[in-house]
Design an enzyme around this catalytic site. Structure first.
Site: not given
Ligand code: IVH
Length: 721
Positions: A68, A70, A117-118, A148, A150, A152, A171, A259, A324, A348, A454, A457, A472, A477
């Site tokens: 990182d 470098e 969409s699917l 694949e 799916k 979210d 989309r 995808y 697919k 799903k 509270c 206490c 509180c 406490c």
């Protein structure tokens, strides 16, 4: 006359000579500048090439070749050169990922080819029907499937012309989306320009998402800033990517998986989806390595079951498996119905929502004294996990959702995120015997003193006018003390492995811990620990080792660990980069702190108040006396740097210590401990019942050692140290 004319011509010649000299000088200077500029341009190009390549290795292939540090050096040089020569700044330069200036609104983008969409399947039967329908339409011909995850997140389309990213869009409704190019440019795994042999113009599609870790961090920070929390990673990703100020997007750890190919011109393209993905990977796109090509529906179902079980181990939220048809010719043949293709389906996972009885709303005390309502539920299994408690944020939230004690409620779990109550069921709302609306004051009311107090206490509670939370006010406490200690040892703070919630409670109740600094005195109480916690000697020694090792944590972690109100991981890092020690920070006035960009009045006042408090001063002095690092420079790790430059991976179970402790020790000796075997792995530690990493390490010819050999490395380090 003649003489005069001669004199005149001599003067002319001389003047012409001078003019020529000056001209030659100008030409030289331009030429010299040109060579300088040319050199700078070449350097800029080579830096960009290297940075893009390393970005690709890191984000797409997951196998970085440079550190990182470098990478940062190259980025810094490029930034400096571009600042000096703004002429050479291009849209696809890696420096341009920081986020453009805010927009008034997003402009609309018409999708050249709609983003479909699917259709969904929820059971094996429904999946079987889909598969049979495809087979029937194909007159019984066999076909392969690609499975694949799916993910979210949010569907996006990226357009490239002549190898450069020219547009990124959402989309939207599938036909029209929003232009979010500036935002998507900030996502590291979105290539700003592609590599290899690419089509002249093409569009790829994919999912932009917030990994679980990034989501949790974002919500932690929002909770600290008293901002509303995102309900799930999907909302967080959508909220992050649809920011008019792309600099906000740049601050969120978004990622992308591609995808699909939308369209492509000027290149012959593969004949299958699987090969298209392999091809897109060669152009520099991030393709999910968990994708799988299968030959039967049974294999597809097995893939689904595997990931249904292992979904919680994924770094991102997946809500199902997309299947697919692999052949693009067969995809064409099957065609679409409405907005859904016939050649793909989303199978799903079972929902992570359930319904159960809300038995009671209790109030717990947070580390800063916040009084947090907690839902106590009739235990319910959601996605394989039993849920018996859920958060209810604050009184306003409860009233807005109108959830009451005794209601049947919907409960939602998103991966590793704390479960939350979505709302009451319609039956509960309609019930004539429903209890009255929740009231914090009513809940905390104590009859003897006729006031809300509270629950731990029994101090009088307070509620600042500008806030939604009750507090509180008693810093001593016991509940607050315990929460502060829990926060101190947690992962984002001092990261003391082996001391979890239960041990903190046990040690606090047993009188071993009265404040966070007492953790470092536990080593003098080894026998008591063994007796009290019922732990074996080895476990206690491992715990004490982790505690000792945490003394060398960087200053930023310590600042976060102190639990100053409104100071989370990010602010702690900012402060540690500005101040060389805790002493320097504590001596700085609120006014000076206010001068630091991103430190507002609320944070500045809180920091000043924290360090002015006598109890806190006492705790900090104790931490310093115990040898906890309070300076910017990291103290040398215990045992020297015997393993520096080496990368270890552990597979299987270890007998003498947990994997976390072994990894901690490796890190303490300057080595790296990783979870996956790559070409860079130098040594695989093989425990009992090793997993797939062993085969991978053998294929790569990586050195293997067993647990005894690992222990002797640790012993050797101890002798040398
Ligand atoms: S393919 C025509 N593959 O799921 C096929 N979609 O309605 C188009 N999603 O919002 C989608 N992971 O963004 C496909 N591996 C994956 C996906 C995926 C997530 C999302 C997609 C869309 C929704 C489908």
């Amino acid at each position: 006359m003649v003489h005069q004319s001669k004199k005149c011509s001599v003067g002319l010649v001389f003047q012409t000579f001078l003019a020529m000299l000056y001209f030659a000088y100008l030409v030289c200077e331009v030429l010299m500048n040109e060579t300088d500029l040319e050199q700078a341009r070449k350097r800029i190009e080579s830096l960009r090439e290297s940075i893009n390549r390393n970005n690709y290795l890191y984000h797409v292939l997951d196998s970085p070749e440079i550190s990182d540090a470098e990478y940062d050096v190259q980025m810094r040089e490029l930034r400096t050169l571009e600042e000096q020569l703004p002429l050479f700044v291009t849209d696809d330069s890696p420096t341009q990922r920081v986020g453009a200036a805010p927009l008034e609104s997003f402009s609309a983008v018409s999708h050249f080819k709609p983003l479909l969409s699917l259709a969904n399947a929820f059971t094996d039967d429904e999946l079987g029907s889909w598969f049979n329908r495809c087979s029937k339409l194909l007159d019984g011909r066999t076909f392969e499937l690609v499975c694949e995850h799916k993910i979210d997140g949010l569907a996006i389309a990226l357009t490239y012309e002549n190898g450069k990213l020219v547009q990124g869009s959402t989309r939207g409704d599938g036909y029209k989306g929003e232009d979010i190019t500036d935002n998507l440019r900030t996502v590291r795994s979105v290539p700003l320009s592609v590599i290899g042999d690419f089509p002249t113009k093409f569009e790829v599609r994919g999912e932009v998402y917030l990994p679980k870790a990034g989501f949790e961090k974002l919500n932690r920070e929002r909770a600290e800033q008293k901002l509303p929390l995102f309900a799930n990673p999907r909302n967080a990703a959508a909220g992050s990517v649809r920011q008019l100020d792309a600099r906000v997007t740049a601050g969120r750890a978004l990622d992308v998986y591609i995808y699909a190919l939308g369209y492509a011109y000027g290149h012959t393209m593969p004949m299958t989806h699987w090969e298209t993905m392999l091809y897109l990977k060669t152009l520099g796109f991030r393709i999910n390595p968990n994708n799988r090509l299968v030959f039967t529906i049974e294999e597809a179902k097995a893939y689904y079951r595997l990931w249904q079980e292992q979904r919680s181990s994924l770094p991102y939220e997946a809500d199902g498996i997309v299947m697919k048809v692999n052949s693009l010719a067969i995809q064409d043949e099957l065609g679409d119905v409405g907005r859904e293709p016939r050649w793909a389906i989303a199978y799903k996972f079972p929902p992570l929502q359930g319904r159960t009885l809300l038995k009671e709303i209790c109030v717990s005390v947070g580390r800063t004294g916040t009084l947090n309502p907690v839902a106590i539920l009739q235990p319910v299994v959601i996605g394989g996990v039993t849920i018996s408690r859920a958060t209810l944020h604050n009184e306003d939230d409860i009233l807005r959702k109108d959830v009451r004690e005794g209601d049947m409620v919907f409960v939602q779990r998103a991966g590793d995120v704390i479960p939350e109550i979505v709302g009451p069921t319609p039956d509960a709302v309609a019930s004539p015997t429903r209890s009255s609306p929740f009231s914090m004051k009513g809940k905390l009311f104590e009859a003897e003193s006729n006031s809300p107090r509270c629950p731990v206490c029994h101090d009088l509670v307070v509620k600042p006018d500008s806030e939604v939370m009750y507090y509180c006010p008693n810093a001593a406490c016991p509940a607050q003390v315990e929460e502060r200690i829990r926060h101190f040892v947690s992962r984002g703070a001092m990261d003391i492995r082996g001391i979890g919630e239960q041990l903190v409670a046990l040690f606090c109740n047993g009188g071993l811990l009265g404040d966070v600094a007492d953790i470092y005195a536990l080593r003098e109480k080894r026998e008591e620990l063994i007796a009290l916690a019922g732990l074996g000697e080895k476990s206690v020694d491992n715990l004490l080792f982790s505690i000792e090792n945490s003394k060398t944590r960087p200053l930023s972690r310590l600042i976060n660990a102190l639990g100053i109100r409104h100071v989370g991981e990010e602010t702690a890092e900012l402060l540690a980069s500005r101040f060389s020690s805790l002493a320097e920070l504590s001596a700085t006035s609120g006014d000076v702190l206010l001068g630091i960009p991103s430190i507002g009045a609320k944070i500045a006042t809180s920091i000043e108040a924290f360090f002015a408090n006598e109890d806190n001063k006492h705790i900090i002095a104790k931490l310093e006396a115990c040898g906890v690092n309070t300076k910017t420079e990291r103290e040398p790790a215990v045992g020297g740097q015997l393993l520096s430059g080496q990368e270890f991976v552990i597979t299987g179970k270890l007998e003498s210590f947990t994997r976390e402790v072994a990894e901690e020790r490796i890190r303490a000796l300057g080595g790296q401990a990783k979870s996956d075997v790559t070409k860079k792995t130098t040594c695989l530690v093989v425990g009992m019942e090793p997993g797939g990493k062993l085969a991978k390490a053998r294929a790569l010819g990586i050195k293997e050692i067993n647990e005894i050999e690992l222990i002797s490395i640790f012993e050797q380090a101890q002798k040398e140290g």
